[in-house]
Design a protein around this motif. Structure first.
Motif, PDB file in Angstrom:
ATOM      1  N   ILE A  90     -54.248  20.333  26.941  1.00 57.08           N
ATOM      2  CA  ILE A  90     -54.224  19.754  25.833  1.00 57.08           C
ATOM      3  C   ILE A  90     -53.262  18.805  25.463  1.00 57.08           C
ATOM      4  O   ILE A  90     -53.434  17.721  24.756  1.00 57.08           O
ATOM      5  N   GLU A  91     -52.055  19.261  25.702  1.00 57.37           N
ATOM      6  CA  GLU A  91     -50.845  18.322  25.215  1.00 57.37           C
ATOM      7  C   GLU A  91     -50.924  17.068  25.882  1.00 57.37           C
ATOM      8  O   GLU A  91     -50.578  16.095  25.181  1.00 57.37           O
ATOM      9  N   ARG A  92     -51.652  17.144  27.081  1.00 57.48           N
ATOM     10  CA  ARG A  92     -51.795  15.720  27.843  1.00 57.48           C
ATOM     11  C   ARG A  92     -53.026  14.870  26.854  1.00 57.48           C
ATOM     12  O   ARG A  92     -53.456  13.751  27.684  1.00 57.48           O
ATOM     13  N   GLY A  93     -53.815  15.244  26.227  1.00 54.22           N
ATOM     14  CA  GLY A  93     -54.563  14.700  25.396  1.00 54.22           C
ATOM     15  C   GLY A  93     -56.333  14.892  26.117  1.00 54.22           C
ATOM     16  O   GLY A  93     -56.900  14.183  25.662  1.00 54.22           O
ATOM     17  N   PHE A  94     -56.376  15.845  26.923  1.00 54.28           N
ATOM     18  CA  PHE A  94     -57.687  16.114  27.460  1.00 54.28           C
ATOM     19  C   PHE A  94     -58.343  17.159  26.823  1.00 54.28           C
ATOM     20  O   PHE A  94     -57.658  18.362  26.456  1.00 54.28           O
ATOM     21  N   THR A  95     -59.746  17.231  26.612  1.00 48.39           N
ATOM     22  CA  THR A  95     -60.337  18.338  26.170  1.00 48.39           C
ATOM     23  C   THR A  95     -61.529  18.785  26.766  1.00 48.39           C
ATOM     24  O   THR A  95     -62.228  19.681  26.570  1.00 48.39           O
ATOM     25  N   LYS A  96     -62.040  18.091  27.959  1.00 47.24           N
ATOM     26  CA  LYS A  96     -63.040  18.398  28.793  1.00 47.24           C
ATOM     27  C   LYS A  96     -62.561  18.897  29.977  1.00 47.24           C
ATOM     28  O   LYS A  96     -61.809  18.136  30.835  1.00 47.24           O
TER      29      LYS A  96
END
Length: 215
Positions: A87-93
């Motif tokens: 999540i910190e790296r910007g991914f949600t899938k």
């Protein structure tokens, strides 16, 4: 841009691997690293390996040291901590392999972690039998005919209505202590679910099954 993550955790290893080139980020927990290495997964595709490394011998540290992320918080599982990094790296899938099998307290713990993150990310578990995930209050799935469908309340679901299943529900209730909806199957290509309150874990079988039709 590839916006989906492939994450391996330390349950039963997958029998086959998905195409790593369809993912924007690939990661594993330190326990899963062992079976990936043993099964010949291309380790150079890994973006990070996280965990407390309590099961790691250190023999690969010199080669993969730049991919290691040490997470020592014992109040969280390695799965939980890996999701926080993602999540910190910007991914949600996120597609998760290795979530089931092995010690069953780990499996239950993985479901609990997924529940905690269900409003932040789109997470799906995969194993050799099924894929499973939490579904919103209005949900449709196409391509479901003749596949096993299980509805599991977490811990309860109220006023649930389904279409496309052999045993439909009409404004029914499911509760982990009294009535659950496992081992149903789809008789239509599209299955739809809607419910008013609660949380629902949805399982769909990987393969079609020749169920007898019951009325």
């Amino acid at each position: 841009m590839k916006d989906k993550v492939l994450l391996f955790i330390n349950g039963d290893h997958p029998k086959t691997f998905p195409d790593p080139d369809q993912y924007g980020l690939i990661a594993c927990t330190d326990g899963a690293f062992h079976y990936l290495k043993h099964l010949g997964f291309p380790l150079d595709k890994l973006d990070f390996i996280s965990g407390d490394f309590d099961s790691h011998s250190g023999s690969d540290e010199s080669v993969y040291q730049d991919k290691f992320i040490l997470t020592l918080d014992q109040d969280k599982t390695d799965f939980h901590k890996a999701l926080e990094i993602i999540i910190e790296r910007g991914f949600t899938k996120i597609d998760v392999f290795g979530g089931s099998g092995g010690e069953q307290d780990h499996f239950l713990g993985n479901l609990t972690v997924a529940y905690a993150f269900k409003d932040q990310i789109d997470l799906k578990f995969y194993d050799e039998f099924s894929e499973y995930y939490f579904v919103p209050k209005r949900f449709k799935l196409k391509g479901a005919k003749n596949k096993m469908i299980s509805l599991y309340p977490f811990p309860s679901v109220d006023k649930i209505t389904t279409t496309g299943l052999n045993w439909p529900l009409d404004q029914g209730s499911l509760n982990i202590t009294s009535r659950i909806g496992t081992r149903n199957f789809a008789v239509e290509d599209e299955v739809s679910i809607q419910y008013e309150s609660g949380d629902l874990l949805f399982f769909v079988g990987i393969n079609e099954i020749d169920y007898p039709k019951v009325y």
